[in-house]
Design a protein around this motif. Structure first.
Motif, mmCIF file in Angstrom:
data_model
loop_
_atom_site.group_PDB
_atom_site.id
_atom_site.type_symbol
_atom_site.label_atom_id
_atom_site.label_comp_id
_atom_site.label_asym_id
_atom_site.label_seq_id
_atom_site.Cartn_x
_atom_site.Cartn_y
_atom_site.Cartn_z
ATOM 1 N N GLU A 67 0.826 -1.215 0.000
ATOM 2 C CA GLU A 67 0.000 0.000 0.000
ATOM 3 C C GLU A 67 0.858 1.263 0.000
ATOM 4 O O GLU A 67 0.575 2.230 -0.720
ATOM 5 N N LYS A 72 2.524 1.788 -3.455
ATOM 6 C CA LYS A 72 1.576 2.174 -4.496
ATOM 7 C C LYS A 72 1.101 3.620 -4.375
ATOM 8 O O LYS A 72 0.601 4.199 -5.349
ATOM 9 N N GLN A 73 1.245 4.220 -3.204
ATOM 10 C CA GLN A 73 0.760 5.586 -3.035
ATOM 11 C C GLN A 73 1.606 6.580 -3.824
ATOM 12 O O GLN A 73 1.137 7.662 -4.190
ATOM 13 N N TYR A 74 2.857 6.224 -4.124
ATOM 14 C CA TYR A 74 3.712 7.137 -4.868
ATOM 15 C C TYR A 74 3.285 7.162 -6.336
ATOM 16 O O TYR A 74 3.109 6.130 -6.969
ATOM 17 N N GLN A 117 0.466 8.584 -7.212
ATOM 18 C CA GLN A 117 -0.963 8.867 -7.221
ATOM 19 C C GLN A 117 -1.196 10.366 -7.099
ATOM 20 O O GLN A 117 -0.267 11.141 -6.857
ATOM 21 N N THR A 118 -2.434 10.777 -7.274
ATOM 22 C CA THR A 118 -2.781 12.191 -7.192
ATOM 23 C C THR A 118 -2.343 12.770 -5.850
ATOM 24 O O THR A 118 -2.666 12.229 -4.793
ATOM 25 N N GLN A 125 0.655 12.823 -4.681
ATOM 26 C CA GLN A 125 1.853 12.169 -4.156
ATOM 27 C C GLN A 125 2.796 11.903 -5.319
ATOM 28 O O GLN A 125 2.727 10.880 -5.976
ATOM 29 N N SER A 134 5.817 10.926 -7.695
ATOM 30 C CA SER A 134 6.759 9.814 -7.622
ATOM 31 C C SER A 134 8.163 10.352 -7.346
ATOM 32 O O SER A 134 8.520 11.452 -7.766
ATOM 33 N N GLN A 158 0.748 -0.230 -13.798
ATOM 34 C CA GLN A 158 -0.366 0.711 -13.642
ATOM 35 C C GLN A 158 -0.026 1.878 -12.725
ATOM 36 O O GLN A 158 -0.850 2.760 -12.520
ATOM 37 N N MET A 159 1.206 1.905 -12.191
ATOM 38 C CA MET A 159 1.646 3.028 -11.372
ATOM 39 C C MET A 159 2.084 4.183 -12.274
ATOM 40 O O MET A 159 2.334 3.996 -13.463
ATOM 41 N N ASN A 160 2.181 5.370 -11.701
ATOM 42 C CA ASN A 160 2.644 6.540 -12.436
ATOM 43 C C ASN A 160 4.013 6.939 -11.895
ATOM 44 O O ASN A 160 4.122 7.598 -10.864
#
Length: 338
Positions: A150, A153-155, A157-158, A160, A162, A237-239
């Motif tokens: 978790e 995966k937060q990095y 995201q909107t 947050q 990378s 699927q991460m940014n």
């Protein structure tokens, strides 16, 4: 006695490359399993002595229109290491309830098919974090039960962004296509999907906090939580478009399934799809001490003073490791992909 690897792989190209300095290449098929730079040459050296070899995810990157300069807006570094793979649900709950006192980590009796704690990775990320901080790069380190899927995966995201550097010192896995395995070899009924899926992007990944539960049972330790098994499919699927460098300090992270001319469906493809510019990965398990030494040398060369470009820092670190240790298994496991 079979032919030397040089004769099989490089000799047909040698005459065509006379006078050529840098060689860009995108490996195909089984060539993904080799570090071409470390192939021995007839004169007793290695290919890296002849040419700087630059591995690309695809030769399309050589097309001028596709070679857009990287916009490095990411800042800081995020490091994962010293991970507790056998962490139970009580430990994980403490991570997501900051107001509670953390529950001491207690390693349960390990059963078969579990990932073991890697003590060297805690030292590795600790030393690298100190090096980065000294160079003015803020570093955030996640260890033990806090190194969860978790959190990673937060990095991206909107809200947050990378990080510039993402360093993951953990176990990596890759399972070949189940259709191509010997019947019954190493497989049991009811195996989790990441071992038997038809999708090669699910059969490769990284193991994070609490991952042993899903590895054995196919589900997360608690409902509503990620399972600690970060597959290549999830990574893709991460940014990570602001991430300049991803380091996968784990065994076999450079591998993946081979599908005709499609290259490797594995972690290297996943991180490139996510947007990372450079990836450092391993083709086999490099000993802890040599891994830590290589990483410290690489980061030192890259971030020292004016610094070197990442490819030059990588090659210099490997050259120094080769001079110190000689045996290729102690320095040649890491590869750099642009």
């Amino acid at each position: 006695m079979g032919k030397p690897l040089y004769d099989l792989v490089w000799q047909p190209l040698a005459d065509l490359l006379r006078g050529v300095q840098t060689v860009h290449f995108s490996p195909s098929g089984l060539l993904h399993r080799f570090n071409l730079s470390a192939i021995r040459t007839p004169e007793g050296g290695i290919l890296a002595d002849r040419h700087p070899l630059i591995a690309l995810g695809s030769t399309r990157q050589l097309v001028p229109e596709a070679n857009v300069p990287f916009d490095n807006r990411g800042s800081g570094a995020v490091l994962f290491g010293g991970i507790h793979f056998e962490t139970d649900s009580t430990d994980l709950a403490a991570v997501f309830a900051p107001s509670r006192s953390p529950v001491p980590y207690m390693d349960s009796a390990l059963r078969g098919d579990t990932w073991k704690y890697l003590p060297g990775t805690a030292r590795e990320v600790g030393n690298i974090g100190a090096t980065l901080t000294a160079k003015g790069i803020p570093a955030r380190t996640y260890t033990g039960a806090a190194a969860t899927e978790e959190v990673l995966k937060q990095y991206g995201q909107t809200g947050q962004e990378s990080p510039r550097i993402l360093h993951l010192a953990t176990h990596g896995f890759f399972f070949p296509d189940p259709k191509n395995r010997d019947a019954g070899r190493g497989m049991r009924d009811g195996e989790p999907v990441f071992k038997v899926s038809d999708n090669p992007m699910i059969r490769s990944g990284l193991v994070l906090s609490g991952g042993n539960h899903a590895w054995q049972h196919g589900s997360a330790p608690r409902p509503g939580m990620d399972d600690g098994i970060l597959t290549a499919q999830e990574i893709s699927q991460m940014n990570l478009r602001n991430t300049e460098l991803v380091v996968l300090s784990a065994c076999e992270t450079g591998l993946g399934d081979i599908e005709g001319n499609e290259g490797v469906y594995g972690l290297q493809r996943a991180f490139k799809i996510a947007g990372a510019k450079y990836l450092i990965m391993s083709l086999w398990k490099v000993p802890d001490a040599e891994t830590a030494e290589f990483m410290e040398k690489f980061y030192g060369h890259w971030l020292n003073g004016k610094g070197m470009p990442i490819p030059d820092a990588f090659r210099k670190a490997q050259t120094e490791m080769r001079g110190r240790y000689g045996e290729v298994y102690r320095w040649g496991g890491f590869v750099l992909v642009e």
